[in-house]
Design a protein around this motif. Sequence first.
Motif, short mmCIF file in Angstrom:
data_model
loop_
_atom_site.label_atom_id
_atom_site.label_comp_id
_atom_site.label_asym_id
_atom_site.label_seq_id
_atom_site.Cartn_x
_atom_site.Cartn_y
_atom_site.Cartn_z
N ALA A 32 41.34 38.11 29.73
CA ALA A 32 42.17 37.26 30.05
C ALA A 32 43.53 37.82 30.96
O ALA A 32 44.36 37.15 31.44
N GLY A 33 43.52 39.22 30.70
CA GLY A 33 44.49 40.00 31.32
C GLY A 33 44.65 40.09 32.93
O GLY A 33 45.75 40.30 33.56
N ALA A 34 43.55 39.28 33.38
CA ALA A 34 43.30 39.36 35.13
C ALA A 34 42.44 38.41 35.17
O ALA A 34 41.19 38.36 34.92
N GLU A 35 42.67 37.43 36.23
CA GLU A 35 42.12 36.07 36.07
C GLU A 35 40.83 36.38 36.90
O GLU A 35 39.62 35.98 36.66
N ASN A 36 40.85 37.22 37.71
CA ASN A 36 39.87 37.81 38.71
C ASN A 36 40.07 39.23 38.89
O ASN A 36 40.87 39.29 39.91
N PRO A 37 39.50 40.07 37.99
CA PRO A 37 39.68 41.50 38.25
C PRO A 37 39.53 41.83 39.75
O PRO A 37 39.93 43.27 39.93
N LEU A 38 38.49 41.44 40.48
CA LEU A 38 38.18 41.93 41.62
C LEU A 38 39.23 41.68 42.84
O LEU A 38 39.27 42.51 43.81
N MET B 260 53.62 43.14 34.07
CA MET B 260 53.81 44.50 34.66
C MET B 260 52.59 45.33 33.75
O MET B 260 53.17 46.59 33.52
N TRP B 261 51.59 44.91 33.96
CA TRP B 261 50.36 45.79 33.29
C TRP B 261 49.82 46.37 34.70
O TRP B 261 49.36 45.77 35.51
N PRO B 262 49.54 47.64 34.71
CA PRO B 262 48.94 48.46 35.84
C PRO B 262 47.55 48.10 35.69
O PRO B 262 46.96 47.72 34.65
N GLY B 263 46.62 48.12 36.84
CA GLY B 263 45.59 47.87 37.02
C GLY B 263 44.66 48.80 35.96
O GLY B 263 44.59 49.74 36.12
N GLY B 264 44.17 48.21 34.98
CA GLY B 264 43.22 48.82 34.09
C GLY B 264 43.73 48.96 32.75
O GLY B 264 43.08 49.35 31.68
N ASP B 265 44.87 48.50 32.57
CA ASP B 265 45.60 48.63 31.36
C ASP B 265 44.75 47.80 30.30
O ASP B 265 44.52 47.85 29.12
N ASN C 260 47.02 58.84 31.67
CA ASN C 260 46.68 57.45 31.17
C ASN C 260 45.38 57.08 32.08
O ASN C 260 44.66 57.80 32.64
N ARG C 261 45.11 55.92 31.64
CA ARG C 261 43.67 55.44 32.47
C ARG C 261 43.81 54.37 33.53
O ARG C 261 42.94 53.26 33.66
N SER D 268 32.87 51.40 33.53
CA SER D 268 33.69 51.75 34.74
C SER D 268 33.63 53.17 34.79
O SER D 268 33.15 54.06 34.19
N LEU D 269 34.17 53.87 36.09
CA LEU D 269 34.19 55.29 36.30
C LEU D 269 35.07 55.68 35.30
O LEU D 269 34.86 56.93 34.86
N ARG D 270 36.23 54.71 34.83
CA ARG D 270 37.08 55.35 33.74
C ARG D 270 36.60 55.45 32.48
O ARG D 270 37.02 56.62 31.55
#
Length: 512
Positions: free
Chosen positions: A415-421, A430-435, A381-382, A449-451
């Motif tokens: 919108a899936g992360a208010e502040n991704p840093l 329950m979303w893993p980081g990067g989903d 997965n990514r 991103s590196l991904r």
Amino acid sequence: MRKHILLLCLSIWALSCTRNPAFELTVYDPMDKMCCSEFADTSSLARGETLSIQVKLRSGQAITVEGISLEDRLFDDIEVWRVGNVRSTYHYSPPASDRLYGDCFPDILYYTDFPEPLEQEATYFIEARVSRDARPGVYRPKLKFRTSAGTQTMPVPVKIYPVTLEKQSLKLVNWIFDDLRDSSIVRYSDEYFREMAEIVRLASRYGQNVWKIPEGTDRTEAPYDFSIFNRYVELFLDNAEDVELIAGNHIGGRSQSRWTDPIVSRIPDVEGYVAALYDNLCSHKMEDGRSWADIYVQHVADEPIECNIADWESLARRVKATAPLKIIEAYRTPFYNPGLIDIIVPQLDEVSWPSYTSNPQGGQSEKWFYTCMYPLWDYPNRFVELPLGKTRILHWMNFRFGFTGYLHWGLNYWAGAENPLEDLSNPASMWPGGDAMLFYRLGGRTLPSLRAAAMRDGVNDHTLLTMLARRDSTAADRICREIIENEYTCDCTPASIRKQRKEILELLAGEE
């Protein structure tokens, strides 16, 4: 006497500066985002592929990085990024056996606006596309770092094979969302579409060639207005390097938020809308003479399951009865009607269902696969907490199972992360980081991103495997199986991927 002592001291000082510079450079494998071990191998590439270099600069004092350059005429396109860290606090279960330790992971790629002040250390990621006219051979292009404390150069061994990367055949889509995280930009204004064009160009750079219209961009009641829809199609056609397909957003969805709820139409008059949409598609011609309808596919309702598949099929029949549109869908049940779906997209952990792998009489619908917050465990997965090799081999999976496309729902769901840093994951959902995102949006700029780089390299691996399969399908299959045993048993270590890639290139080049 004092003069001779002074000259001697100056000579010793100069020698010590050469041997002990104010900063040091260490090269790491570009697939080793945690920078665990130095990299001294030769990168093996076809013409048209992208060379990636990862270098960590360490300094015992504050310095300014004035510029980084790769000095050689081998390359058509060179980009220098500074690698930044993100946090991901939600750790899914069951975890991957090779999950990276901790909550902080390198991923975001910042544009480098030299000169850049640097306190102690920074990691740089350099991407350079090999010219399609490059002569085969072994090269040592020089990577030069210019700083306020002096200049250093280092050779980067590269072997270019007499193989030219063909046009990408794999279809790849990450869904684009229309949120720019900038309240000062009016949605659907000229400025808005200029910013969206940057996202499209960036996604295209990393292998995307299928483009989905963002949700909610057209009127769903008569009289139908496709002006925003049309502007998005034009945006894709004008800014993407390749447009294999345009995907329309979903006509229906679940009546409530529960997974088992019935699927209902979001459009009062499905037939009227589809007829108007099809007329609109047919009225626009491309440079090659085809209309938009020739590259268009329609989503009906996302991820139907067994208890609501009848609802999905009812909507799909209404679409098919009104216009000859192809239908694509992320599908979560092995029971499907091949007459209603043209591109079926199972989740990676469901690709071995007999109904997907068999070839019934009369042919089989085109099939892709997708990942999202699932599957978990050891499946590729990514997610940001996984090694980059596990993201790269997603497209070895495509080759291994004979699938022709890959879908992911979140290119830029910021919108899936208010502040991704602060937290790239979303524990509540329950979303893993990067989903939710492959790109970042910070300071009014869209950042890769590196991904994303790992995904692009995996797409190129798929292309090379496809090229080899036409010449020697047995060899291509054998090499792929060295990496992929099944959907969840894989050898995604950088050394293994490099070894198998090298064999692919040698076979394509006719080398023993």
